[in-house]
Design a protein around this motif. Structure first.
Motif, short mmCIF file in Angstrom:
data_model
loop_
_atom_site.label_atom_id
_atom_site.label_comp_id
_atom_site.label_asym_id
_atom_site.label_seq_id
_atom_site.Cartn_x
_atom_site.Cartn_y
_atom_site.Cartn_z
N UNK A 30 0.84 -1.20 0.00
CA UNK A 30 0.00 0.00 0.00
C UNK A 30 0.87 1.25 0.00
N UNK A 31 0.40 2.25 -0.69
CA UNK A 31 1.04 3.56 -0.66
C UNK A 31 0.76 4.16 0.72
N UNK A 49 7.03 4.58 -1.97
CA UNK A 49 6.05 4.92 -0.93
C UNK A 49 5.28 3.69 -0.46
N UNK A 50 5.59 2.53 -1.02
CA UNK A 50 4.77 1.35 -0.71
C UNK A 50 5.42 0.43 0.33
N UNK A 79 -0.34 6.95 13.92
CA UNK A 79 -0.32 8.35 13.45
C UNK A 79 0.63 8.57 12.26
N UNK A 80 1.57 7.64 12.05
CA UNK A 80 2.44 7.76 10.87
C UNK A 80 1.76 7.30 9.59
N UNK A 81 0.61 6.58 9.72
CA UNK A 81 -0.09 6.09 8.52
C UNK A 81 -0.52 7.28 7.65
N UNK A 82 -0.21 7.22 6.35
CA UNK A 82 -0.67 8.25 5.40
C UNK A 82 -1.07 7.57 4.11
N UNK A 83 -1.11 8.32 3.02
CA UNK A 83 -1.44 7.74 1.72
C UNK A 83 -2.80 7.06 1.74
N UNK A 84 -2.82 5.79 1.34
CA UNK A 84 -4.09 5.05 1.33
C UNK A 84 -4.67 4.91 2.74
#
Ligand code: HEC
Ligand code: HEC
Length: 483
Positions: free
Chosen positions: A398-399, A416-417, A452-457
């Motif tokens: 996942x991006x 980014x994946x 909290x670091x999760x971004x993108x998708x």
């Protein structure tokens, strides 16, 4: 998320039917924010779940709970190889020599401490054992293909045998910044900055990208390997056809034994398709040891590192002319496949079940897919065959946005994946590894920071978490810690 995913949920929901009705029958306040406990989910590895205590530092070191006596014996021998300290060639112990010349650690166990995860160096004078630094030069932006650095290869080895120079010292510095959550809470996140000191073989290529990775936890790997490829692909939605913002695609990588591309499953970018191949790659890249799968005796040494290429290696004609004979590779792979997932100690408390509902409603389960059924075919080992498992991963890429991007492609994975990290056993990290450092480079100091670091998708899921009330966030964390 695709219809494949929803199809998989159906039997689970059907299995929960009776309990679901019971809940409906109860007082309405009990229903709110609650999700039914599914019988069996307390055994994340099915019958292969560890039968031993999950509450001590050895929680990740036990064999599959359904392994027979003779198989446990092989597991113990495999454990010996996993812990074995390799030495440089030539040595009197022919079967343990061939280390390096460049290496990261002398034993598998040095990085996968207690079969758990590694950690970044604690301070600038600490060495980076249990973390690796991958390097490479993408030929177009952050897309594959990648070529190794012409001098340093695909990975920095920060140790060397006598008479050779370690490539460099890895230094991590952090920059902190604040993130506001609802309810007036503030969390500090730390962003790592990687630097290389004492480069021993001259400058690196100016376009080189660096990717720090801590060693993964080692549990349940044989079960992940026993999920069928079609079941993995059923969750992929590369073009996001259903428009839920979550795509997910397999990292199709070469299986060296089968001679064909397969979905990668192991490593932070799913760069390796099998436990055996991942282990051979570790012998080569991390320890400079050859196997029948990856034959160079000097591991990641490059042409400009001439002394390294010319050094005596430990290959023995009597053992197939490799440093690690097949029998040893097979035993260590057997060990790695059979490190059992611990039993969940608290899968049914009100708080955990409330957190479970939030995990779904926030969208976490779209990537951290709760459950699979492993293949029930003759070529799957008895321990792994036909089990209902709860790994909380889709094994897809996942991006994850710019914040987590390393800019270094691997196989088909872009900069980014990342592979959805399996969450089973994550609650035992502290007792096994003595820390709670999460994500591929260990930058997160606890579960809240990791989310909290999760971004993108995963941005929407991350934002849903940040917008929860403090009590809801605590419930969600209690659920994740219970896995
Ligand atoms: C220098 C530290 C180091 C050593 C030594 C090491 N590993 Fe690893 N291991 C790692 C890191 C880091 C990763 C993640 C790699 C990545 O993302 O590319 C990993 C990943 C793995 C995985 C995949 C786990 C998963 O959840 O996907 C397996 C299996 C594995 N190692 C087995 C071994 C075996 C077997 C040995 C010994 C032959 C070994 N490792 C030696 C650091 C190490
Ligand atoms: C779009 C897919 C996606 C969604 C949605 C998602 N995650 Fe993740 N998660 C990942 C990936 C990919 C990683 C690995 C990232 C890395 O290491 O850089 C990860 C890592 C994690 C980790 C750290 C695991 C480890 O071993 O270090 C935790 C904890 C986690 N996720 C929890 C959650 C929770 C809770 C939610 C919902 C609020 C969530 N995730 C939503 C994809 C997702």
């Amino acid at each position: 998320m695709t219809s494949g995913l929803r199809r998989r949920y159906l039997p689970i929901l059907a299995g929960a039917g009776a309990i679901g009705w019971l809940l409906l029958w109860q007082a309405p306040e009990l229903q709110a924010g609650s999700a039914a406990f599914v019988p069996g989910e307390e055994m994340p590895g099915g019958e292969a779940t560890s039968r031993r205590s999950a509450k001590n530092a050895n929680a990740f070191s036990h064999a599959s709970g359904n392994a027979g006596f003779d198989r446990e014996f092989d597991f113990k021998i495999g454990n010996g190889i996993f812990r074995k300290l390799w030495v440089s060639a030539p040595a009197s112990t022919n079967s343990s020599d061939g280390l390096g010349p460049l290496y990261n650690a002398r034993a598998c166990q040095r990085c996968h401490l207690k079969d758990g995860r590694g950690h970044p160096p604690e301070n600038l004078s600490d060495n980076a054992v249990s973390m690796l630094l991958r390097v490479g030069i993408p030929l177009s932006g952050d897309k594959p293909p990648v070529k190794p650095d012409p001098v340093y290869g695909g990975q920095i080895q920060d140790f060397a045998i006598q008479g050779h120079k370690p490539e460099a010292r890895i230094e991590l510095r952090y920059e902190e910044f604040a993130v506001e959550l609802s309810g007036g809470e503030t969390v500090m996140l730390r962003r790592p900055k990687i630097e290389l000191a004492d480069l021993a073989y001259g400058a690196m290529h100016p376009d080189v990208r660096l990717s720090a990775r801590i060693a993964n936890q080692m549990i349940g790997l044989g079960l992940l390997e026993a999920i069928s490829a079609p079941d993995i692909l059923a969750n992929a939605d590369p073009e996001d056809a259903d428009g839920d913002g979550i795509s997910g695609r397999p990292n199709m990588v070469m299986n060296l034994e089968a001679g064909m591309a397969e979905p990668g499953r192991f490593g932070w970018k799913a760069g390796q398709p099998t436990v055996r191949q991942q282990s051979a790659a570790a012998f080569s890249g991390d320890m400079g040891l050859s196997t029948s799968l990856i034959t160079p005796g000097a591991g990641d040494c490059t042409e400009p590192q001439a002394a390294c290429l010319q050094a005596k290696n430990g290959a023995d004609p009597a053992e197939g002319n490799v440093e690690v004979p097949d029998e040893m590779l097979d035993l260590v792979a057997f060990y790695a496949r059979n490190l059992a997932v611990p039993k969940r100690s608290d899968a049914q408390s009100d708080q955990v079940l409330a957190g479970k509902a939030l995990f779904s409603s926030a969208g976490c389960a779209a990537c951290h897919v709760p459950s699979f059924r492993t293949l029930d075919s003759r070529d799957v080992a008895p321990e792994q065959k036909g089990q209902t498992i709860w790994p909380y991963t889709d094994l897809l890429l996942h991006d994850m946005g710019d914040g987590l991007a390393d800019g270094l492609p691997e196989g088909q994975a872009l900069g980014r994946e990342w592979r959805t990290a399996p969450l089973w056993g994550i609650g035992a990290t502290e007792i096994v590894s003595g820390h709670t450092l999460f994500l591929h480079d260990g930058r997160a100091r606890n579960l809240t920071e990791a989310i909290l670091w999760h971004g993108g998708e995963a941005q929407a899921a991350r934002d849903a978490f940040a917008a929860m009330t403090p009590k809801e966030r605590a419930d969600l964390i209690a659920f994740v810690s219970s896995l």
